[in-house]
Design an enzyme around this catalytic site. Structure first.
Site, PDB file in Angstrom:
ATOM      1  N   LYS A  91     -32.027  92.660  15.672  1.00 22.65           N
ATOM      2  CA  LYS A  91     -31.356  93.734  16.416  1.00 22.65           C
ATOM      3  C   LYS A  91     -30.869  93.311  17.791  1.00 22.65           C
ATOM      4  O   LYS A  91     -30.042  93.988  18.392  1.00 22.65           O
ATOM      5  CB  LYS A  91     -32.278  94.958  16.537  1.00 22.65           C
ATOM      6  CG  LYS A  91     -32.536  95.605  15.196  1.00 22.65           C
ATOM      7  CD  LYS A  91     -32.941  97.040  15.305  1.00 22.65           C
ATOM      8  CE  LYS A  91     -32.982  97.648  13.921  1.00 22.65           C
ATOM      9  NZ  LYS A  91     -33.527  98.977  13.901  1.00 22.65           N
ATOM     10  N   LYS A 102     -31.476  94.544   2.949  1.00 20.33           N
ATOM     11  CA  LYS A 102     -32.150  95.829   2.694  1.00 20.33           C
ATOM     12  C   LYS A 102     -31.235  96.999   3.045  1.00 20.33           C
ATOM     13  O   LYS A 102     -30.370  96.868   3.914  1.00 20.33           O
ATOM     14  CB  LYS A 102     -33.466  95.909   3.482  1.00 20.33           C
ATOM     15  CG  LYS A 102     -33.317  96.217   4.943  1.00 20.33           C
ATOM     16  CD  LYS A 102     -34.606  96.808   5.528  1.00 20.33           C
ATOM     17  CE  LYS A 102     -34.300  97.357   6.920  1.00 20.33           C
ATOM     18  NZ  LYS A 102     -34.846  98.647   7.218  1.00 20.33           N
ATOM     19  N   LYS A 111     -30.000 102.056   7.814  1.00 19.34           N
ATOM     20  CA  LYS A 111     -29.156 103.086   8.401  1.00 19.34           C
ATOM     21  C   LYS A 111     -28.179 102.501   9.415  1.00 19.34           C
ATOM     22  O   LYS A 111     -27.198 103.132   9.771  1.00 19.34           O
ATOM     23  CB  LYS A 111     -30.008 104.197   9.018  1.00 19.34           C
ATOM     24  CG  LYS A 111     -30.894 103.744  10.167  1.00 19.34           C
ATOM     25  CD  LYS A 111     -31.731 104.899  10.708  1.00 19.34           C
ATOM     26  CE  LYS A 111     -33.046 105.035  10.034  1.00 19.34           C
ATOM     27  NZ  LYS A 111     -33.987 105.976  10.521  1.00 19.34           N
TER      28      LYS A 111
HETATM   29  P1  ATP Z   1     -32.815 100.280  10.581  1.00 21.88           P
HETATM   30  O1  ATP Z   1     -32.365  99.636   9.318  1.00 21.88           O
HETATM   31  O2  ATP Z   1     -31.739 100.778  11.450  1.00 21.88           O
HETATM   32  O3  ATP Z   1     -33.851  99.481  11.285  1.00 21.88           O
HETATM   33  P2  ATP Z   1     -34.303 101.831   8.839  1.00 21.88           P
HETATM   34  O4  ATP Z   1     -33.285 102.259   7.867  1.00 21.88           O
HETATM   35  O5  ATP Z   1     -35.176 100.671   8.532  1.00 21.88           O
HETATM   36  O6  ATP Z   1     -33.566 101.583  10.194  1.00 21.88           O
HETATM   37  P3  ATP Z   1     -36.575 103.156   9.959  1.00 21.88           P
HETATM   38  O7  ATP Z   1     -36.671 104.423  10.703  1.00 21.88           O
HETATM   39  O8  ATP Z   1     -36.657 101.927  10.770  1.00 21.88           O
HETATM   40  O9  ATP Z   1     -35.213 103.077   9.164  1.00 21.88           O
HETATM   41  O10 ATP Z   1     -37.626 103.097   8.772  1.00 21.88           O
HETATM   42  C1  ATP Z   1     -38.466 104.156   8.387  1.00 21.88           C
HETATM   43  C2  ATP Z   1     -39.340 103.797   7.216  1.00 21.88           C
HETATM   44  O11 ATP Z   1     -38.535 103.514   6.070  1.00 21.88           O
HETATM   45  C3  ATP Z   1     -40.214 102.543   7.420  1.00 21.88           C
HETATM   46  O12 ATP Z   1     -41.460 102.740   6.820  1.00 21.88           O
HETATM   47  C4  ATP Z   1     -39.455 101.476   6.713  1.00 21.88           C
HETATM   48  O13 ATP Z   1     -40.284 100.422   6.295  1.00 21.88           O
HETATM   49  C5  ATP Z   1     -38.891 102.244   5.536  1.00 21.88           C
HETATM   50  N1  ATP Z   1     -37.663 101.611   5.050  1.00 21.88           N
HETATM   51  C6  ATP Z   1     -36.546 101.351   5.764  1.00 21.88           C
HETATM   52  N2  ATP Z   1     -35.611 100.768   5.011  1.00 21.88           N
HETATM   53  C7  ATP Z   1     -36.146 100.653   3.765  1.00 21.88           C
HETATM   54  C8  ATP Z   1     -35.667 100.118   2.527  1.00 21.88           C
HETATM   55  N3  ATP Z   1     -34.463  99.607   2.430  1.00 21.88           N
HETATM   56  N4  ATP Z   1     -36.477 100.148   1.453  1.00 21.88           N
HETATM   57  C9  ATP Z   1     -37.719 100.683   1.542  1.00 21.88           C
HETATM   58  N5  ATP Z   1     -38.242 101.194   2.679  1.00 21.88           N
HETATM   59  C10 ATP Z   1     -37.473 101.183   3.787  1.00 21.88           C
END
Ligand code: ATP
Ligand code: LTN
Length: 329
Positions: free
Chosen positions: A113, A196, A199
């Site tokens: 990031k 992965k 968002k």
């Molecule tokens: P960013 O990608 O912007 O870092 P994010 O999509 O990972 O954000 P978070 O708020 O950071 O969202 O994650 C919230 C929860 O969702 C955490 O427990 C994280 O491990 C889980 N998570 C995020 N992305 C995934 C994914 N692609 N598959 C499974 N679990 C996920």
């Protein structure tokens, strides 16, 4: 003996996508029946990346609504917003004094990031993000931290900080354990299945929980697969494997049941069925999200109750930590 405690959270930044739902929220719904559970909307974490104030407010309500609509029950679990419990920032400061620059520099999320080491324009908050996360977990003496695969390294840091603090000042914190599901802990991007689902990526890469049926269908039909033709669970065929994982989690069927069901059918048929499964699985949740979003007073009330309950636990741990350090009370 009292139940073990579980703690987890999601940032109110951007959308909540199917990865967040399958990797985090869905396991939480089950976990709340087994552990004393606390689920947080981590807005202090969200602002480590610049956020528009109006959007942050909206996203905080929406994340809360999604927790509730997905089945997190405020009668069983504590639901609250991080910034409403000041102890999080205060313990993070205390932990800052025992965290090492080196270990924080090695965090892969920070490296990703901060745009590959562009330290000049990266906030100190982003660097410190994992210490704040350790504070979240340790304040509640949580033994269980249900997260997606990407958060494993952060929970590991929380363990290390807890051990370091306990060694230096005497036993204060419970050492937390990450709980990561066997399937769904790493849902991949629809347009680039080697990354992965995230968002912070383009809208075509994820399915937001609030996407309309038309958008969901379009995104799934466009999802990247390979040039094969059989529908089989093969981790080497990343795009197809990812879509099958989503199908499996939402249908509750086994791998062999699914493979049998799609025997003789092609990618197009499979994608169509998957799209309908996602649409029908999300429809009742979307209806509830709408209900909560139209009832802000109700959300405020739930969050206020949550913050009161959370503060009680958090303040007791914080007081203990400050006493151990030698602060005059
Ligand atoms: P960013 O990608 O912007 O870092 P994010 O999509 O990972 O954000 P978070 O708020 O950071 O969202 O994650 C919230 C929860 O969702 C955490 O427990 C994280 O491990 C889980 N998570 C995020 N992305 C995934 C994914 N692609 N598959 C499974 N679990 C996920
Ligand atoms: N960093 C996590 C969100 C988060 C969290 C936590 C998860 C903040 N504090 C405490 C578990 C426990 C993420 O998903 N990006």
């Amino acid at each position: 003996m009292t139940k073990q405690r579980a703690f987890s959270g999601i940032q109110p930044s951007g959308v909540i996508h199917l990865g967040n739902y399958l990797g985090a929220i869905l396991p939480w719904v089950r976990i709340q029946n087994k552990y004393e559970s606390i689920f947080c909307v981590v807005d202090l974490h969200a602002i480590t990346i610049p956020q528009d104030p109006k959007e942050l407010t909206e996203s905080t309500y929406l994340t809360t609504a999604i927790y509730l609509a997905s089945g997190i029950d405020p009668k069983k679990s504590i639901i609250f917003v991080q910034s409403q419990v000041p102890a999080h920032a205060e313990l993070a400061w205390l932990l800052n004094t025992i965290a090492h620059m080196g270990e924080l520099s090695r965090m892969t999320q920070f490296k990703d990031k901060s745009q590959k080491g562009n330290a000049e324009n990266t906030s100190v908050g982003l660097f410190d993000y994992p210490v704040l996360m350790a504070s979240d977990i340790l304040l509640y003496q949580a033994g269980i931290v249900p997260v997606g695969e990407d958060q494993k390294q952060h929970v590991e840091l929380a363990r290390n900080l807890a051990e370091r603090f306990n060694n230096r000042f005497g036993k204060t914190f419970i050492i937390p354990n990450p709980v990561i599901g066997k399937t769904g802990a790493r849902i991949m991007s629809l347009d680039n299945p080697s990354r992965k689902m995230s968002k912070s990526d383009s809208a075509g890469s994820y399915i937001a929980l609030t996407d309309s049926p038309e958008i969901i269908r379009k995104k799934i039909m466009r999802a990247v697969t390979d040039s094969g033709s059989t529908i089989k669970f093969d981790p080497k065929r990343e795009g197809l494997f990812n879509l099958l994982t989503i199908y499996q989690m939402l249908s509750g069927k086994t791998e062999s049941q699914i493979e049998k069901h799609f025997a003789g059918k092609g990618y197009g048929d499979f994608k169509k069925e998957l799209a309908e499964l996602v649409v029908t699985s999300l429809a009742p949740i979307q209806k509830k999200i709408d209900y909560y979003m139209k009832n802000r007073r109700l959300l405020d009330r739930i969050l206020k109750t949550g913050a009161t309950k959370a503060s009680r636990i958090a303040n007791s741990t914080l007081t203990e930590a400050k006493k151990k350090i030698g602060f005059v009370s």
